[in-house]
Scaffold this motif. Structure first.
Motif, short mmCIF file in Angstrom:
data_model
loop_
_atom_site.label_atom_id
_atom_site.label_comp_id
_atom_site.label_asym_id
_atom_site.label_seq_id
_atom_site.Cartn_x
_atom_site.Cartn_y
_atom_site.Cartn_z
N GLU A 110 0.82 -1.22 0.00
CA GLU A 110 0.00 0.00 0.00
C GLU A 110 0.86 1.27 0.00
OE1 GLU A 110 -3.14 -0.18 -0.43
OE2 GLU A 110 -3.89 -2.05 0.41
N SER A 156 0.59 3.94 -1.66
CA SER A 156 -0.15 5.19 -1.86
C SER A 156 -0.96 5.59 -0.63
CB SER A 156 -1.09 5.06 -3.06
OG SER A 156 -2.18 4.19 -2.78
N GLU A 197 -1.79 -3.24 -3.51
CA GLU A 197 -2.54 -1.99 -3.51
C GLU A 197 -4.04 -2.24 -3.44
OE1 GLU A 197 -2.93 1.23 -3.61
OE2 GLU A 197 -0.85 1.89 -3.39
N GLN A 198 -4.75 -1.32 -2.81
CA GLN A 198 -6.21 -1.33 -2.85
C GLN A 198 -6.71 -0.48 -4.02
OE1 GLN A 198 -8.06 -0.34 0.86
NE2 GLN A 198 -10.11 -0.36 0.03
N ASN A 199 -5.87 0.47 -4.48
CA ASN A 199 -6.25 1.39 -5.55
C ASN A 199 -6.19 0.66 -6.89
OD1 ASN A 199 -6.23 3.42 -7.60
ND2 ASN A 199 -5.75 4.93 -6.02
N ASN A 231 -7.42 1.34 -10.11
CA ASN A 231 -7.05 2.04 -11.34
C ASN A 231 -5.58 2.42 -11.36
OD1 ASN A 231 -9.62 1.95 -12.54
ND2 ASN A 231 -10.31 3.70 -11.32
N LEU A 232 -5.07 2.84 -10.22
CA LEU A 232 -3.66 3.22 -10.13
C LEU A 232 -2.77 2.02 -10.45
CD1 LEU A 232 -1.71 5.53 -9.30
CD2 LEU A 232 -1.84 4.65 -6.96
#
Length: 234
Positions: A160, A162, A191-193, A195-196
């Motif tokens: 994570e 970000s 990551e949980q994001n 699209n990123l």
């Protein structure tokens, strides 16, 4: 480079991951996605050795490392940058970085690695004597990544990166991740994001309730209806 075969892991006898199969090729940037409590951190902690598998095995460059200690894994080049950064707040930037290179394989290269890290993150070089706890969240993330690189990582696992950062710092950190990947470093990006991660990773795995729900290239993962289900429960 790194292979997980039939991994089942959890805490106190309770399974969080069930029969996970994941692979990272040499020089790949692979994303590990999923909603909260999908099992992403348990998987990365299993790879670093802080969570002991209940079943399955982990191979690194063909060697079975399932029973190796976290220290032994770091010495082989498997390095985790933890969620929340976890820098040593009362120590200086320099001291934090030097600790990253303390393992026996990395120690002889600490001077050269320090030069590379400070070239990558010049802001750290401007304040080496400053306490890490006085840095902003984005600066601490730079330090955490730099500390991981000091260990002479062959596989860098980012948990994570970000989280809690401003959009400007997120953009900067992911530019650094892209640069490290372009230089040939193997990276597992947790990551949980969604699209990123899909914008940067070559391949992705999506976890849902402790199992791999979707795997493939970025476009395939983005367009798979099971990805929406894993994130939204739809």
């Amino acid at each position: 480079m790194l292979e997980i075969e039939g991994l089942t892991a959890g805490y106190g006898g309770i399974e969080v991951l069930r029969d996970i199969n994941v692979r990272l090729g040499d020089g790949e940037l692979v994303g590990l996605l999923g909603a909260n409590n999908a099992g992403k951190t348990t998987m990365i902690n299993s790879l670093s050795g802080t969570v002991k598998p209940m079943a399955g095995r982990i191979l690194f460059q063909g060697e079975d490392i399932t029973r190796l200690t976290p220290r032994q894994r770091v010495e082989r080049g498997i390095v985790q940058v933890p969620e929340g950064r976890l820098v040593f707040p009362e120590m200086s930037i320099r001291e934090n970085l030097l600790l990253g290179g303390i393992n026996s394989r990395a120690r002889p290269q600490r001077r050269q690695q320090m030069e590379k890290v400070l070239e990558l993150f010049p802001r750290l070089g401007e304040r080496l004597a400053q306490h890490a706890g006085s840095l902003s969240g984005g600066e601490q993330q730079m330090l955490a990544i730099g500390r991981g690189l000091m260990a002479d990582a062959k596989v860098l696992m980012l948990d994570e990166p970000s989280l809690g950062l401003s959009p400007l710092f997120v953009q900067y950190i992911f530019e650094i991740i892209d640069k490290l990947h372009a230089d040939g470093l193997t990276i597992l990006l947790v990551e949980q994001n969604l699209n990123l991660t899909l914008r940067h990773a070559q391949r992705c795995y999506v976890l849902e309730r402790g199992q791999v729900a979707v795997e493939g290239g970025a476009d395939a993962v983005r367009n798979d209806p099971r990805t929406k289900s894993a994130y939204l429960g739809l």
